[in-house]
Design an enzyme around this catalytic site. Structure first.
Site, PDB file in Angstrom:
ATOM      1  N   ASN A 233       4.576 -10.507   5.180  1.00  0.00           N
ATOM      2  CA  ASN A 233       3.860  -9.529   4.356  1.00  0.00           C
ATOM      3  C   ASN A 233       4.863  -8.530   3.785  1.00  0.00           C
ATOM      4  OD1 ASN A 233       1.511 -10.194   6.686  1.00  0.00           O
ATOM      5  ND2 ASN A 233       0.841 -10.095   4.585  1.00  0.00           N
TER       6      ASN A 233
ATOM      7  N   ASP B   9       0.102  -2.277  12.778  1.00  0.00           N
ATOM      8  CA  ASP B   9       0.171  -1.687  11.430  1.00  0.00           C
ATOM      9  C   ASP B   9      -1.185  -1.049  11.108  1.00  0.00           C
ATOM     10  OD1 ASP B   9       1.204  -0.897   9.005  1.00  0.00           O
ATOM     11  OD2 ASP B   9       1.138  -2.873   8.073  1.00  0.00           O
TER      12      ASP B   9
ATOM     13  N   HIS C  34       9.220  -4.718   2.907  1.00  0.00           N
ATOM     14  CA  HIS C  34       8.812  -4.335   1.551  1.00  0.00           C
ATOM     15  C   HIS C  34       9.975  -4.612   0.600  1.00  0.00           C
ATOM     16  CE1 HIS C  34       4.929  -2.577   2.638  1.00  0.00           C
ATOM     17  NE2 HIS C  34       5.523  -2.128   3.724  1.00  0.00           N
TER      18      HIS C  34
ATOM     19  N   HIS D 143      -3.783 -11.043   7.927  1.00  0.00           N
ATOM     20  CA  HIS D 143      -2.460 -10.960   7.300  1.00  0.00           C
ATOM     21  C   HIS D 143      -1.708 -12.284   7.369  1.00  0.00           C
ATOM     22  CE1 HIS D 143      -3.145  -6.644   7.357  1.00  0.00           C
ATOM     23  NE2 HIS D 143      -2.106  -6.510   6.566  1.00  0.00           N
TER      24      HIS D 143
ATOM     25  N   HIS E 111       6.670  -6.495   9.577  1.00  0.00           N
ATOM     26  CA  HIS E 111       5.562  -7.437   9.332  1.00  0.00           C
ATOM     27  C   HIS E 111       5.977  -8.667   8.532  1.00  0.00           C
ATOM     28  CE1 HIS E 111       5.088  -4.876   5.777  1.00  0.00           C
ATOM     29  NE2 HIS E 111       4.451  -3.929   6.437  1.00  0.00           N
TER      30      HIS E 111
ATOM     31  N   LEU F  63      -3.927  -5.816   0.417  1.00  0.00           N
ATOM     32  CA  LEU F  63      -4.079  -5.510   1.844  1.00  0.00           C
ATOM     33  C   LEU F  63      -3.320  -4.225   2.151  1.00  0.00           C
ATOM     34  CD1 LEU F  63      -3.618  -8.920   3.734  1.00  0.00           C
ATOM     35  CD2 LEU F  63      -5.690  -7.545   3.620  1.00  0.00           C
TER      36      LEU F  63
ATOM     37  N   ALA G  60       0.815  -1.211   0.000  1.00  0.00           N
ATOM     38  CA  ALA G  60       0.000   0.000   0.000  1.00  0.00           C
ATOM     39  C   ALA G  60       0.853   1.267   0.000  1.00  0.00           C
ATOM     40  CB  ALA G  60      -0.928  -0.010   1.201  1.00  0.00           C
TER      41      ALA G  60
ATOM     42  N   GLY H  35      -2.379  -2.168   5.413  1.00  0.00           N
ATOM     43  CA  GLY H  35      -2.415  -1.982   6.856  1.00  0.00           C
ATOM     44  C   GLY H  35      -3.558  -2.795   7.433  1.00  0.00           C
TER      45      GLY H  35
HETATM   46 ZN    ZN Z   1       2.989  -0.016   8.004  1.00  0.00          ZN
END
Ligand code: ZN
Length: 378
Positions: free
Chosen positions: A216, A271, A192, A248, A213, A304, A137, A306
């Site tokens: 994810n 998150d 990420h 998640h 996370h 997804l 996101a 957060g």
């Molecule tokens: Zn975040």
């Protein structure tokens, strides 16, 4: 000076029975079986649990407020409301944006003073130095290669709190960036990212200590290329953020993380986005529009984005999966403090801040104390 009395205290790593927590000047001054004569009052909670307040090291907002883009007054409201969910301290997270925008946010946020509510113990820049393929996101327009100069300017606004940057270490200059941040006492978190196992191990060796996370925003585990997931689960000293909304991550995946990391390295985070703590609706996560339906927060393309999780819910979910309460509480209090290198919090002992929560037997938050002051009572 006052005493807090409950049937069970989780320090969180030990269980104490029939013990008073004596609080003075915002600190825990004593844990004792006999009540001192000079206490002014006793807050007594029958059939309840006392634990350290929850520490959420990854949140973008809640109660309709987006930390990065809402106005100062709305941010204050968010900080005031967080104790309702048992959170006594937190680390706000940014999203990927231009340097100017991150600077504007840093200037605005760091100038907020004297808010009664949850304490800000750090700042988390989630990006912009991430892999475009794993943007999730995060806005793709402003993703770029790591810049120590930018981080120096931004972190300069937050002199008295911990600082952390989420990075994709495979980006050009990624490993040197981690070393430079370590030298500046800034935490690097891996996230990420499309990093391979080898690249992740290199990043950990360079000083990264946390994974943003887990599972994810990274490649899935593959038996011939275990990637960030494999490296995070294998390296005993690395902390792993876990979003425990049961959306998640499948409960079995949560169990796997717990088995590998244990309560000393698995960190519960929300998150959360602006929609947390509210009914379904449309919100913003930074510049991105978000639709929350049935409590699940997504971009219009279904990604997804957060969560709408709150820490009290995360704790309940972890217990529901079968993780022992004592371990769950540690992952929501002491372990996040350790991951962020915050001292004096997350543990009930003499000399620490009196950040305390009272939970009923169903783990609902009944009362929240921050530095000895009662903020919320149900
Ligand atoms: Zn975040």
């Amino acid at each position: 000076m006052f005493a807090l009395e409950a049937s069970t205290i989780f320090t969180p790593t030990k269980i104490l029975k029939d013990t008073y927590i004596i609080v003075s000047d915002g600190k825990v001054v004593k844990l004792t079986k006999t009540l001192p004569t000079n206490v002014d009052k006793i807050d007594s909670y029958e059939s309840c649990i006392v634990a350290p307040g929850f520490v959420d090291i990854h949140t973008h907002g809640g109660f309709g407020v987006d930390i990065m883009y809402s106005c100062t007054n709305d941010i204050k409201k968010f900080i005031e409301k967080l104790p309702n969910t048992g959170v006594t301290s937190f680390v706000p997270s940014t999203v990927t944006d231009s340097f100017e925008s991150l600077k504007r946010f840093s200037e605005k946020f760091s100038s907020i003073k004297y808010v009664k509510g949850s304490e800000v113990i750090g700042i988390h820049f989630e990006g912009p130095y991430i892999n475009i393929e794993m943007a999730g996101a995060q806005s793709k327009d402003h993703i770029r290669c790591p810049s120590v100069e930018e981080v120096k300017v931004l972190s300069g606004f937050f002199n008295h709190i911990k600082k952390r940057v989420t990075l994709a270490p495979e980006l050009e200059g990624g490993i040197d960036f981690i070393k430079a941040l370590k030298g500046l006492n800034i935490i690097t978190s891996i996230g990420h990212t499309c990093a391979s196992y080898q690249q992740t191990i290199q990043a950990f060796s360079a000083g990264a200590r946390l994974v943003t996370h887990i599972f994810n925003g990274m490649k899935p585990f593959h038996h011939r290329e275990p990637g960030v997931v494999g490296a995070a689960l294998n390296c005993p000293n690395v902390y792993a953020e876990t979003i425990l909304d049961l959306i998640h991550l499948h409960p079995a995946t949560v169990e796997l993380v717990y088995r590998c990391k244990g309560s000393k390295r698995m960190v519960l985070v929300t998150d959360a986005i602006a929609g947390a703590g509210l009914d379904d609706g449309t919100f913003k996560l930074g510049p991105m529009g978000i639709i929350v339906k049935d409590g699940i927060s997504r971009l219009s393309d279904g990604t997804l984005a957060g969560s709408t999780l709150t820490m009290d819910k995360a704790v309940k979910n972890a217990v529901k999966i079968g993780i022992p309460l004592i371990k769950v509480l540690e992952m929501a209090t002491l372990t996040p403090c350790k991951a962020m290198m915050v001292e004096g919090k997350g543990y009930i002992r003499e000399g620490n801040d009196a950040d305390l929560i009272v939970l009923d037997k169903n783990l609902n938050v009944i009362s929240t104390y921050i530095k000895g002051e009662k903020f919320f009572s149900n």
